[in-house]
Design a protein around this motif. Structure first.
Motif, PDB file in Angstrom:
ATOM      1  N   THR A  33      -5.838   4.244  -7.075  1.00  0.00           N
ATOM      2  CA  THR A  33      -4.968   4.061  -5.910  1.00  0.00           C
ATOM      3  C   THR A  33      -5.778   3.715  -4.669  1.00  0.00           C
ATOM      4  O   THR A  33      -5.458   2.780  -3.926  1.00  0.00           O
ATOM      5  CB  THR A  33      -4.150   5.339  -5.657  1.00  0.00           C
ATOM      6  OG1 THR A  33      -3.343   5.604  -6.811  1.00  0.00           O
ATOM      7  CG2 THR A  33      -3.251   5.174  -4.439  1.00  0.00           C
ATOM      8  N   ASN A  34      -6.856   4.454  -4.444  1.00  0.00           N
ATOM      9  CA  ASN A  34      -7.690   4.178  -3.274  1.00  0.00           C
ATOM     10  C   ASN A  34      -8.364   2.827  -3.370  1.00  0.00           C
ATOM     11  O   ASN A  34      -8.524   2.129  -2.369  1.00  0.00           O
ATOM     12  CB  ASN A  34      -8.739   5.291  -3.098  1.00  0.00           C
ATOM     13  CG  ASN A  34      -8.139   6.536  -2.470  1.00  0.00           C
ATOM     14  OD1 ASN A  34      -8.006   6.620  -1.252  1.00  0.00           O
ATOM     15  ND2 ASN A  34      -7.758   7.503  -3.305  1.00  0.00           N
TER      16      ASN A  34
ATOM     17  N   ALA B 131       0.907   4.074  -2.944  1.00  0.00           N
ATOM     18  CA  ALA B 131       0.624   5.476  -2.643  1.00  0.00           C
ATOM     19  C   ALA B 131       1.760   6.382  -3.105  1.00  0.00           C
ATOM     20  O   ALA B 131       1.525   7.468  -3.664  1.00  0.00           O
ATOM     21  CB  ALA B 131       0.385   5.633  -1.136  1.00  0.00           C
TER      22      ALA B 131
ATOM     23  N   CYS C 212      -6.933  -4.030   2.301  1.00  0.00           N
ATOM     24  CA  CYS C 212      -7.383  -3.939   3.681  1.00  0.00           C
ATOM     25  C   CYS C 212      -8.072  -5.224   4.106  1.00  0.00           C
ATOM     26  O   CYS C 212      -8.635  -5.963   3.320  1.00  0.00           O
ATOM     27  CB  CYS C 212      -8.357  -2.767   3.858  1.00  0.00           C
ATOM     28  SG  CYS C 212      -7.580  -1.151   3.778  1.00  0.00           S
TER      29      CYS C 212
ATOM     30  N   ILE D   1      -5.734   0.212  -2.422  1.00  0.00           N
ATOM     31  CA  ILE D   1      -5.504   0.165  -0.977  1.00  0.00           C
ATOM     32  C   ILE D   1      -6.691  -0.481  -0.272  1.00  0.00           C
ATOM     33  O   ILE D   1      -6.531  -1.262   0.675  1.00  0.00           O
ATOM     34  CB  ILE D   1      -5.228   1.578  -0.437  1.00  0.00           C
ATOM     35  CG1 ILE D   1      -3.909   2.106  -1.014  1.00  0.00           C
ATOM     36  CG2 ILE D   1      -5.194   1.595   1.080  1.00  0.00           C
ATOM     37  CD1 ILE D   1      -3.593   3.538  -0.630  1.00  0.00           C
ATOM     38  N   TRP D   2      -7.889  -0.183  -0.745  1.00  0.00           N
ATOM     39  CA  TRP D   2      -9.089  -0.801  -0.150  1.00  0.00           C
ATOM     40  C   TRP D   2      -9.054  -2.319  -0.304  1.00  0.00           C
ATOM     41  O   TRP D   2      -9.428  -3.056   0.597  1.00  0.00           O
ATOM     42  CB  TRP D   2     -10.328  -0.220  -0.823  1.00  0.00           C
ATOM     43  CG  TRP D   2     -11.605  -0.865  -0.355  1.00  0.00           C
ATOM     44  CD1 TRP D   2     -12.240  -0.699   0.830  1.00  0.00           C
ATOM     45  CD2 TRP D   2     -12.400  -1.811  -1.096  1.00  0.00           C
ATOM     46  NE1 TRP D   2     -13.374  -1.460   0.885  1.00  0.00           N
ATOM     47  CE2 TRP D   2     -13.499  -2.157  -0.279  1.00  0.00           C
ATOM     48  CE3 TRP D   2     -12.290  -2.373  -2.358  1.00  0.00           C
ATOM     49  CZ2 TRP D   2     -14.468  -3.056  -0.694  1.00  0.00           C
ATOM     50  CZ3 TRP D   2     -13.260  -3.279  -2.776  1.00  0.00           C
ATOM     51  CH2 TRP D   2     -14.331  -3.607  -1.946  1.00  0.00           C
TER      52      TRP D   2
ATOM     53  N   MET E 170      -6.043   8.724  -8.607  1.00  0.00           N
ATOM     54  CA  MET E 170      -6.419   8.685  -7.195  1.00  0.00           C
ATOM     55  C   MET E 170      -7.497   7.639  -6.924  1.00  0.00           C
ATOM     56  O   MET E 170      -7.469   6.958  -5.890  1.00  0.00           O
ATOM     57  CB  MET E 170      -6.898  10.074  -6.748  1.00  0.00           C
ATOM     58  CG  MET E 170      -5.812  11.154  -6.785  1.00  0.00           C
ATOM     59  SD  MET E 170      -4.314  10.659  -5.885  1.00  0.00           S
ATOM     60  CE  MET E 170      -4.953  10.510  -4.226  1.00  0.00           C
ATOM     61  N   VAL E 171      -8.466   7.513  -7.857  1.00  0.00           N
ATOM     62  CA  VAL E 171      -9.527   6.513  -7.685  1.00  0.00           C
ATOM     63  C   VAL E 171      -8.934   5.106  -7.683  1.00  0.00           C
ATOM     64  O   VAL E 171      -9.238   4.272  -6.805  1.00  0.00           O
ATOM     65  CB  VAL E 171     -10.591   6.663  -8.794  1.00  0.00           C
ATOM     66  CG1 VAL E 171     -11.527   5.453  -8.777  1.00  0.00           C
ATOM     67  CG2 VAL E 171     -11.387   7.945  -8.606  1.00  0.00           C
TER      68      VAL E 171
ATOM     69  N   TRP F 267      -7.328  12.475 -11.227  1.00  0.00           N
ATOM     70  CA  TRP F 267      -8.432  11.913 -10.447  1.00  0.00           C
ATOM     71  C   TRP F 267      -8.635  10.420 -10.731  1.00  0.00           C
ATOM     72  O   TRP F 267      -8.980   9.658  -9.834  1.00  0.00           O
ATOM     73  CB  TRP F 267      -9.722  12.683 -10.720  1.00  0.00           C
ATOM     74  CG  TRP F 267      -9.730  14.021 -10.046  1.00  0.00           C
ATOM     75  CD1 TRP F 267      -9.693  15.252 -10.622  1.00  0.00           C
ATOM     76  CD2 TRP F 267      -9.748  14.247  -8.630  1.00  0.00           C
ATOM     77  NE1 TRP F 267      -9.681  16.247  -9.679  1.00  0.00           N
ATOM     78  CE2 TRP F 267      -9.717  15.652  -8.422  1.00  0.00           C
ATOM     79  CE3 TRP F 267      -9.783  13.417  -7.521  1.00  0.00           C
ATOM     80  CZ2 TRP F 267      -9.728  16.216  -7.165  1.00  0.00           C
ATOM     81  CZ3 TRP F 267      -9.791  13.988  -6.248  1.00  0.00           C
ATOM     82  CH2 TRP F 267      -9.768  15.379  -6.082  1.00  0.00           C
TER      83      TRP F 267
ATOM     84  N   ALA G  76       0.826  -1.204   0.000  1.00  0.00           N
ATOM     85  CA  ALA G  76       0.000   0.000   0.000  1.00  0.00           C
ATOM     86  C   ALA G  76       0.863   1.258   0.000  1.00  0.00           C
ATOM     87  O   ALA G  76       0.576   2.240  -0.698  1.00  0.00           O
ATOM     88  CB  ALA G  76      -0.936  -0.004   1.208  1.00  0.00           C
TER      89      ALA G  76
END
Length: 553
Positions: A169-170, A145, A177, A173-174, A166-167, A163, A141
């Protein structure tokens, strides 16, 4: 084992000390009081269990009674104020207030049970869900990032591209988790809100100081604290031929197993370092006397103290245990050697922990051969000179068929491996199966019959010594193995009902004084159909179909 003050440089005030001859050898520090109490119970059970085994051995040898057994109990969550307290439960709120009801809970067998209520020093609702990134996923992660930030700083990155980056990347990471109750990092979270231990329903409370036990921890605690011990080998049926029926006296179908010769397995020959030649094993050090096969949601470690060894594994030649539980013989090699293999059966999922999970466990119980015992008796005698190569039982025999070097290596392994992870890493597993008949892809079948070093101490290999039982155990966990291996196991799982698999175990020889290698023991499991394999939880609770006795009523 005792609770100790944590002021002497310890990072937390929640400390346990392990002392040897009144001298502190180890000090364990925990994140909270609840975790400390959980470990205190588990460590104490190990000591009490060993004490009970020694006492039982003394009583058996002296002809006296006693019948010492460990009481059943379970660690329970603290209840809400309005929840009814059962008789015999010990309320511990970690504020110094402890109350024990006068009555005991008496089971159908007359065994007393006491339940300890444990809570956690971690604040927050025990059922509260938190996001977290653990282990290797944390590094992944961070890398993702950082790459995203570097790309975002690029002058060629447009607003739309920024953008989108960023979408993604998030989202990545999700995916990395995991979700679970917020508990100590020393314990994995329990996926369910309740558990059942020794026939009692344990409910997850909704208060601000509750501890969440992991499923694997619950399995370990309940199994160790249960006074019931199944007889080793009750989950399978021994047959003489692979095609023999695998039905017990009650008509229950169970997996079967066949004793096999180790000569079907190739090992390093004498002179291997120069010739690179392998030969059939000259023999085996131990005979397989029983096999267990069960499935479980998590791995069951340390099988030896959980079972009663099958009849006939103890020697009567005067080299057994003394009345105090210590060994009479001068060698370290155990009379009984146990190997368990935990095989993952689910395909790995992205972002999930890979150290444990649902799987099939195969346990082999091996008794030392008389030939091995004779060699050990001589090579450990006073005045024996290991440099005298002519002083062997197989003098004049073909060097490739001599077994003394293999016995010497095994004796050295038993002495050094418990305290030397590097030497322990010389343990090899030799698996083979009818993969071609099953139509397995070449990327799977090409490894058939190839030895695998179990190199990672306390990750894939766990070596345990039980001197009071004259037993050693090596637990193999294949759960941390690479992604492709677990994908292959997931594929083969659908063909377990047609699978015949053999397993051999070897200590790797690395010079001519340790060669040719000798197989420690070998076994063959026949058609472990998932429909007939028993649950590990039921096996250790005594509620599964048995291969040698009627079903319990």
């Amino acid at each position: 084992v005792s609770v100790s003050m944590g002021h002497s440089g310890a990072p937390t005030p929640f400390c346990l000390s392990i002392k040897v001859k009144s001298e502190t050898k180890w000090k364990f520090c925990f994140e909270g009081h609840g975790v400390l109490m959980e470990w205190m119970a588990a460590l104490t059970d190990v000591l009490v269990g060993a004490s009970v085994d020694v006492a039982a051995m003394k009583n058996e040898g002296s002809g006296c009674g006693g019948g010492w057994e460990m009481d059943d109990y379970c660690i329970r969550h603290q209840r809400q104020g309005g929840m009814e307290k059962h008789a015999g439960e010990l309320d511990v709120d970690f504020s110094g207030n402890t109350a024990l009801s006068a009555e005991k809970v008496v089971t159908a067998t007359g065994t007393s049970q006491r339940s300890v209520v444990a809570t956690s020093a971690v604040s927050g609702d025990g059922n509260e869900t938190h996001w977290m990134i653990l282990g290797t996923n944390l590094y992944i992660a961070c890398a993702v990032a950082n790459v995203a930030l570097i790309l975002a700083r690029s002058s060629s990155t447009s607003i739309d591209q920024y953008w989108k980056l960023m979408v993604f990347t998030n989202f990545g990471i999700w995916q990395l988790c995991t979700r679970g109750p917020r508990v100590s990092s020393l314990l994995r979270s329990n996926e369910s809100g309740g558990a059942t231990t020794t026939g009692m329903n344990v409910k997850q409370p909704n208060n601000s100081r509750s501890v969440a036990f992991s499923e694997s921890t619950t399995n370990i605690i309940s199994a160790r604290n249960s006074s019931y011990k199944p007889i080793a080998g009750n989950t399978t049926i021994q047959v003489t031929k692979v095609e023999d029926p695998n039905i017990n006296k009650n008509g229950d179908a169970l997996p079967s197993w066949v004793p096999i010769s180790s000569q079907i397995m190739d090992v390093r020959s004498h002179g291997y370092l120069t010739t690179k030649k392998k030969i059939p094993s000259p023999g085996e050090l131990y005979d397989c006397v029983a096999v267990d096969c069960f499935v479980s949601d998590t791995r069951f470690p340390e099988i030896a103290p959980r079972v009663r060894l099958p009849p006939g594994v103890n020697f009567t030649d005067g080299d057994g245990l003394t009345m105090s539980g210590s060994k009479k013989q001068p060698w370290k090699s155990p009379d009984v050697f146990i190997v368990s293999i935990a095989i993952p059966t689910e395909a790995p999922r992205f972002g999930q922990s890979t150290d444990d999970g649902p799987g099939l466990t195969i346990v082999g119980y091996f008794k030392m051969k008389e030939e091995t015992r004779k060699i050990l008796r001589r090579i450990t005698a006073a005045g024996y000179d290991p440099s005298n190569t002519n002083d062997t039982l197989d003098t004049g025999m073909d060097v490739q068929k001599r077994i003394v070097n293999g016995v010497r290596l095994w004796e050295r392994y038993c002495r050094e491996a418990p305290n030397d992870p590097t030497f322990q890493a010389r343990f090899k597993l030799i698996p083979s199966a009818n993969l071609e008949e099953l139509g397995c892809p070449s990327y799977i079948s090409k490894y058939n019959g190839k030895p695998v070093l179990i190199k990672r101490n306390q990750v894939t290999g766990f070596f345990n010594d039980y001197p009071s039982l004259n037993v050693m155990e090596f637990d193999i966990s294949l759960h941390p193995f690479p992604y492709l291996f677990k994908q292959a196991m997931s594929y083969i799982k659908d063909y377990f009902d047609k699978t015949v698999a053999s397993f051999g175990f070897v200590i790797e020889g690395r010079n001519d004084d340790e060669l040719p290698e000798m197989v420690i023991g070998a076994l063959k499991v026949c058609y472990p159909d998932p429909k007939f394999i028993v649950s590990g939880e039921e096996f250790f609770a005594g509620t599964c179909p048995k291969s040698t006795a009627p079903n319990p009523t």
